[in-house]
Design a protein around this motif. Structure first.
Motif, PDB file in Angstrom:
ATOM      1  N   ASP A  47      11.918  15.739   1.170  1.00  0.00           N
ATOM      2  CA  ASP A  47      11.676  16.863   2.068  1.00  0.00           C
ATOM      3  C   ASP A  47      12.840  16.890   3.376  1.00  0.00           C
ATOM      4  O   ASP A  47      13.305  18.015   3.714  1.00  0.00           O
ATOM      5  N   SER A  92       4.293  14.260   8.451  1.00  0.00           N
ATOM      6  CA  SER A  92       2.956  14.394   8.364  1.00  0.00           C
ATOM      7  C   SER A  92       2.523  14.177   6.877  1.00  0.00           C
ATOM      8  O   SER A  92       1.432  14.143   6.457  1.00  0.00           O
ATOM      9  N   ARG A  93       3.730  14.576   6.080  1.00  0.00           N
ATOM     10  CA  ARG A  93       3.309  14.733   4.723  1.00  0.00           C
ATOM     11  C   ARG A  93       3.321  13.473   3.750  1.00  0.00           C
ATOM     12  O   ARG A  93       3.814  12.480   4.549  1.00  0.00           O
ATOM     13  N   SER A  95       8.098  17.743  12.398  1.00  0.00           N
ATOM     14  CA  SER A  95       6.775  17.266  12.691  1.00  0.00           C
ATOM     15  C   SER A  95       5.779  17.472  11.296  1.00  0.00           C
ATOM     16  O   SER A  95       4.966  16.320  11.039  1.00  0.00           O
ATOM     17  N   TRP A  96       5.997  18.655  10.930  1.00  0.00           N
ATOM     18  CA  TRP A  96       5.079  18.820   9.708  1.00  0.00           C
ATOM     19  C   TRP A  96       5.533  17.877   8.321  1.00  0.00           C
ATOM     20  O   TRP A  96       4.832  17.322   7.732  1.00  0.00           O
ATOM     21  N   LEU A  97       6.913  17.718   8.381  1.00  0.00           N
ATOM     22  CA  LEU A  97       7.384  16.953   7.181  1.00  0.00           C
ATOM     23  C   LEU A  97       6.993  15.609   7.427  1.00  0.00           C
ATOM     24  O   LEU A  97       6.810  14.839   6.258  1.00  0.00           O
ATOM     25  N   TYR A 132      15.776  19.574   4.362  1.00  0.00           N
ATOM     26  CA  TYR A 132      15.638  20.085   5.871  1.00  0.00           C
ATOM     27  C   TYR A 132      17.152  20.051   6.331  1.00  0.00           C
ATOM     28  O   TYR A 132      17.624  20.895   6.971  1.00  0.00           O
ATOM     29  N   VAL A 167       8.569  22.242  14.990  1.00  0.00           N
ATOM     30  CA  VAL A 167       7.517  22.487  14.070  1.00  0.00           C
ATOM     31  C   VAL A 167       7.801  21.629  12.766  1.00  0.00           C
ATOM     32  O   VAL A 167       6.839  21.202  12.339  1.00  0.00           O
ATOM     33  N   ILE A 168       8.916  22.256  12.114  1.00  0.00           N
ATOM     34  CA  ILE A 168       9.281  21.674  10.863  1.00  0.00           C
ATOM     35  C   ILE A 168       9.397  19.978  10.757  1.00  0.00           C
ATOM     36  O   ILE A 168       8.573  19.608   9.772  1.00  0.00           O
ATOM     37  N   GLY A 197       0.433  21.318  20.115  1.00  0.00           N
ATOM     38  CA  GLY A 197       1.307  22.281  19.309  1.00  0.00           C
ATOM     39  C   GLY A 197       1.243  23.582  19.905  1.00  0.00           C
ATOM     40  O   GLY A 197       2.172  24.189  20.303  1.00  0.00           O
TER      41      GLY A 197
END
Length: 426
Positions: free
Chosen positions: A181, A172-173, A168-170, A185, A165-166, A268
């Motif tokens: 970021d 996308s920022r 992939s989210w980073l 991490y 999750v983390i 997801g």
């Protein structure tokens, strides 16, 4: 005899979380990051990954042999390996090479991958060996092995969920904040890893050492012992075939979701349901193993996986609910694959003086299965599958049918292994 307290098992299991966090990005996210974000050619990225994984695969037996010679004097080993893994993890996400500099970026990727693979293997083989060498005086049965495996794999599943999750989210920022970021991490990962090593060394059940007078046998002698160990030899092929049956769907899952089900927005949720079901199933399989034996419980887990997964080959566009059911049932079965095989191996080699050498061969087979699963992609290309376009039945059958065939072969081989009432191979 004194029973091992749950807090001691938890102290052992915690390291499974950062080890899983490190493994998933290296196999899944780093290729897309370097080819999509940093501009490295996809083909070159693939070759770098292949060659680095080749080095990683065949070094494991040597690392296992080295760990055996330490005879439990592993504090420096764990701290050193953890430090290298933390630095390599940071280096993978934040290469100090200008984007577009193909040669230096590929060399940096190769160096960081080899460092990360090696450090991860050093930690993981020693960690699995520790689980097999938990002080036998603390328990009168296999409860110690099962308890350690349950905490280790449960923490690992949590690590997989976080790592899926983390990052992939980073990524996308906004690009402007991505470096900051990813630095945060990576530093958070390093803190978790070093804390887990500290807790392991201070509070986990003791590593049962060989007698002080005993000397580690030579590599040739160890290899001869492994070849002569009938139970170990019987277990290797079914374990390898089962590992392939798990690796192929892992390689093809996103292709199947995107192009066969045509449901990329659910990817997801599908993966989360799979791993959460595995986390729920893991303690249930441990309880089953305590009742009916480890080998028997693993067989039942394989049957559940086959029954759950064979139906996926018949699914097509829009079969969202049906695939959720497949993910949940297959995830429950995955708990057996995660928790029980290492316990079964630990049972077989409990009295052996070189357990890490066995685990070195064991992890080699798992990594070889992962490497071979990549051959599913050229096989699909030969069947005219093109990523990004609606997929026909070829993708469905390679994704689900072929793994079921491997799983069925592994199940059949396990039925040929005879067991005593305690569930240990004779």
């Amino acid at each position: 005899m004194n029973a091992i307290r749950p807090v001691a098992y938890a102290s052992y299991g915690l390291l499974g979380l950062p080890l899983a966090m490190a493994a998933l990005p290296v196999y899944v996210q780093i290729p897309a990051y370097y080819s999509g974000q940093l501009g490295l050619a996809l083909g070159l990225t693939g070759w770098v990954l292949f060659l680095a994984r080749l080095v990683d695969t065949f070094q494991d037996p040597l690392l296992g042999r080295w760990i055996d010679r330490l005879n439990g004097n592993i504090s420096t080993w764990f701290w050193g390996s953890a430090a290298v893994l933390a630095l390599a993890f940071l280096g993978l996400w934040l290469p100090p090479v200008p984007t577009g500099n193909t040669m230096y970026l590929s060399l940096w990727l190769a160096a960081m991958l080899i460092a990360a693979y090696t450090a991860h293997s050093m930690l993981n083989i020693a960690y699995l060996t520790w689980g097999a060498r938990i002080d036998a005086g603390a328990s009168t049965s296999d409860q110690g092995l099962l308890g350690a495996a349950a905490w280790r794999e449960g923490a690992g599943l949590l690590g997989v969920i976080l790592a899926s999750v983390i990052p992939s989210w980073l990524m996308s920022r906004p690009v402007a904040t991505m470096s900051r970021d990813l630095t945060g991490y990576s530093l958070a990962f390093a803190a978790i890893l070093l804390l887990a090593v500290l807790v392991l060394l201070k509070f986990a059940p003791a590593w049962q050492r060989a007698k002080a007078s005993a000397t580690a046998p030579s590599w040739h002698a160890t290899w001869a012992l492994m070849q002569a160990h009938q139970g170990f030899r019987q277990l290797l092929l079914p374990y390898f075939l089962n590992a392939i049956s798990v690796a192929i769907p892992s390689t093809l899952a996103l292709f199947f979701i995107n192009d066969r089900l045509q449901a990329p927005t659910y990817a997801g949720a599908f993966l989360a349901s799979y791993f959460i079901a595995a986390a729920i199933g893991l303690p249930l399989w441990v309880m089953a193993a305590k009742k009916i034996g480890v080998l028997c419980a693993w067989r039942w887990g394989m049957l559940l996986a086959i029954l759950a997964f064979c139906g996926a080959a018949t699914l097509g566009a829009g079969d969202i609910i049906a695939y959720f059911m497949v993910c949940i049932a297959a995830g429950l079965a995955l708990g057996a694959d995660l928790a029980l095989p290492p316990v079964l191996l630990a049972q077989l080699i409990r009295q052996d003086s070189s357990p890490a050498s066995y685990f070195g061969v064991w992890t080699l087979l798992g990594k070889l299965a992962l490497a071979l699963s990549g051959l599913a992609l050229p096989a699909l290309a030969a069947l005219d599958y093109q990523p990004g376009s609606p997929a026909g039945s070829a993708l469905a059958w390679v994704y689900a049918g072929v793994p079921c065939a491997f799983k069925l072969a592994a199940f059949w081989l396990l039925t040929r292994i005879k067991t005593d009432p305690a569930g240990v191979s004779s």
